[in-house]
Design a protein around this motif. Sequence first.
Motif, short mmCIF file in Angstrom:
data_model
loop_
_atom_site.label_atom_id
_atom_site.label_comp_id
_atom_site.label_asym_id
_atom_site.label_seq_id
_atom_site.Cartn_x
_atom_site.Cartn_y
_atom_site.Cartn_z
N THR A 12 0.84 -1.19 0.00
CA THR A 12 0.00 0.00 0.00
C THR A 12 0.88 1.24 0.00
OG1 THR A 12 -0.19 0.18 2.42
CG2 THR A 12 -1.76 -1.26 1.28
N GLY A 13 0.35 2.33 -0.53
CA GLY A 13 1.13 3.55 -0.63
C GLY A 13 2.39 3.35 -1.45
N ALA A 14 2.24 2.67 -2.60
CA ALA A 14 3.41 2.18 -3.34
C ALA A 14 3.84 3.05 -4.50
CB ALA A 14 3.14 0.76 -3.86
N ASN A 15 3.17 4.18 -4.71
CA ASN A 15 3.52 4.97 -5.88
C ASN A 15 4.71 5.90 -5.65
OD1 ASN A 15 1.27 6.48 -4.33
ND2 ASN A 15 2.20 8.10 -5.56
N LYS A 16 5.19 5.99 -4.40
CA LYS A 16 6.32 6.88 -4.11
C LYS A 16 7.01 6.43 -2.82
CE LYS A 16 3.52 10.21 -1.52
NZ LYS A 16 3.14 11.64 -1.36
N GLY A 17 8.16 7.03 -2.56
CA GLY A 17 8.85 6.86 -1.29
C GLY A 17 9.22 5.44 -0.96
N ILE A 18 9.11 5.10 0.32
CA ILE A 18 9.49 3.78 0.80
C ILE A 18 8.64 2.70 0.14
CG2 ILE A 18 9.60 2.28 2.84
CD1 ILE A 18 10.15 4.83 4.49
N GLY A 19 7.34 2.96 -0.03
CA GLY A 19 6.47 1.96 -0.64
C GLY A 19 6.90 1.59 -2.04
N ARG A 20 7.27 2.58 -2.82
CA ARG A 20 7.74 2.31 -4.18
C ARG A 20 9.02 1.49 -4.16
NH1 ARG A 20 7.92 5.60 -9.34
NH2 ARG A 20 9.84 4.97 -10.39
N ALA A 21 9.93 1.82 -3.24
CA ALA A 21 11.19 1.09 -3.14
C ALA A 21 10.95 -0.35 -2.69
CB ALA A 21 12.14 1.80 -2.18
N VAL A 22 10.02 -0.54 -1.76
CA VAL A 22 9.68 -1.90 -1.33
C VAL A 22 9.10 -2.69 -2.49
CG1 VAL A 22 8.12 -3.25 0.13
CG2 VAL A 22 9.34 -1.30 1.10
N ALA A 23 8.19 -2.08 -3.24
CA ALA A 23 7.58 -2.76 -4.39
C ALA A 23 8.64 -3.16 -5.41
CB ALA A 23 6.53 -1.86 -5.03
N ARG A 24 9.55 -2.26 -5.69
CA ARG A 24 10.62 -2.57 -6.64
C ARG A 24 11.46 -3.74 -6.16
NH1 ARG A 24 13.98 -0.80 -10.63
NH2 ARG A 24 12.87 1.15 -11.04
N GLN A 25 11.87 -3.70 -4.90
CA GLN A 25 12.77 -4.73 -4.40
C GLN A 25 12.08 -6.09 -4.31
OE1 GLN A 25 15.04 -3.50 -0.91
NE2 GLN A 25 15.29 -1.44 -1.73
N LEU A 26 10.80 -6.11 -4.00
CA LEU A 26 10.08 -7.39 -4.00
C LEU A 26 9.94 -7.92 -5.42
CD1 LEU A 26 7.24 -6.72 -1.39
CD2 LEU A 26 9.34 -8.05 -1.06
N ALA A 27 9.65 -7.04 -6.37
CA ALA A 27 9.54 -7.46 -7.77
C ALA A 27 10.88 -7.95 -8.30
CB ALA A 27 9.00 -6.32 -8.62
N GLU A 28 11.96 -7.31 -7.87
CA GLU A 28 13.29 -7.75 -8.29
C GLU A 28 13.62 -9.13 -7.75
OE1 GLU A 28 15.53 -3.40 -8.77
OE2 GLU A 28 15.68 -4.50 -6.88
N ARG A 29 12.91 -9.55 -6.70
CA ARG A 29 13.09 -10.89 -6.14
C ARG A 29 12.13 -11.90 -6.78
NH1 ARG A 29 15.09 -7.35 -2.82
NH2 ARG A 29 16.56 -7.88 -1.15
N GLY A 30 11.47 -11.49 -7.84
CA GLY A 30 10.63 -12.41 -8.59
C GLY A 30 9.16 -12.42 -8.23
N MET A 31 8.74 -11.53 -7.34
CA MET A 31 7.33 -11.49 -6.98
C MET A 31 6.53 -10.69 -8.00
SD MET A 31 7.20 -11.01 -2.86
CE MET A 31 8.28 -11.95 -1.77
N ALA A 32 5.24 -11.03 -8.10
CA ALA A 32 4.28 -10.20 -8.83
C ALA A 32 3.68 -9.25 -7.82
CB ALA A 32 3.21 -11.07 -9.47
#
Length: 254
Positions: A12-32
């Motif tokens: 949640t709150g993934a379009n900027k800041g920490i949320g965006r970075a978390v989303a990127r790093q999870l996706a880089e680990r192969g998650m959808a």
Amino acid sequence: MPSDTARIALVTGANKGIGRAVARQLAERGMAVYLGARDEERGRACEEELRADGLDVRFLHLDVKSDTSVVLAAKRVEGETGVLHVLVNNAGVGIPEQPPSRTSADLVRHVYETNVFGVIRVTNAFLLMLRRAESARIVNVSSSVGSITAAAANHDPTGVFPPGAFPAMLAYGTSKAALNAVTVTYANELRDTGILVNAASPGFVATDINGHNGSLSVEQGAHIPVLLATLDGDGPTATFLGEDGTPDGQALPW
């Protein structure tokens, strides 16, 4: 649509800041990864940018303060995947803090609506999908200023604030203390389900909440939430972990 073997995450709150970075790093680990955001324009722009890097992400309209928005978001994920492996409750707000005696109840209620009630609203809406996962993780993004133990001692264990200067933040600080209590409550209910529920303190990260005055980057701030989101099955639950520059983080007092 994600592959049948991909782990599914929602931030949640993934379009900027920490949320965006978390989303990127999870996706880089192969998650959808579903990018939960209430601002459609920003959410879709974030989706486009991360997809351009080859990451499996998708914008999900989600306003954590709205029952209707959360229900519709859960129905979409239910229809597309039927399961959720990781929920990172990152969406949060703050206000310019004044002494508690000059902070109105309405301002405190405004902050709690997102930082506390929003987490409960989202968690309950997606819990059935989390239960369907063989193992699932819930990470609530908290803050060291939510530690009642530290506040009572007037000492910040992270060293951001000097000894004797623990901040008296009636709205933001107590909302994170309440969120910590919420975290432990869910962790206790779900102990026998394979769902691990933990709180993360990202550290003093430069974000909108502090006017970008923090000393850490959002990438550094994503470290602890991602660590807790990717715990092995024998990982801890009902823990409060903070960023201290080490691989495993710093256990913080509730």
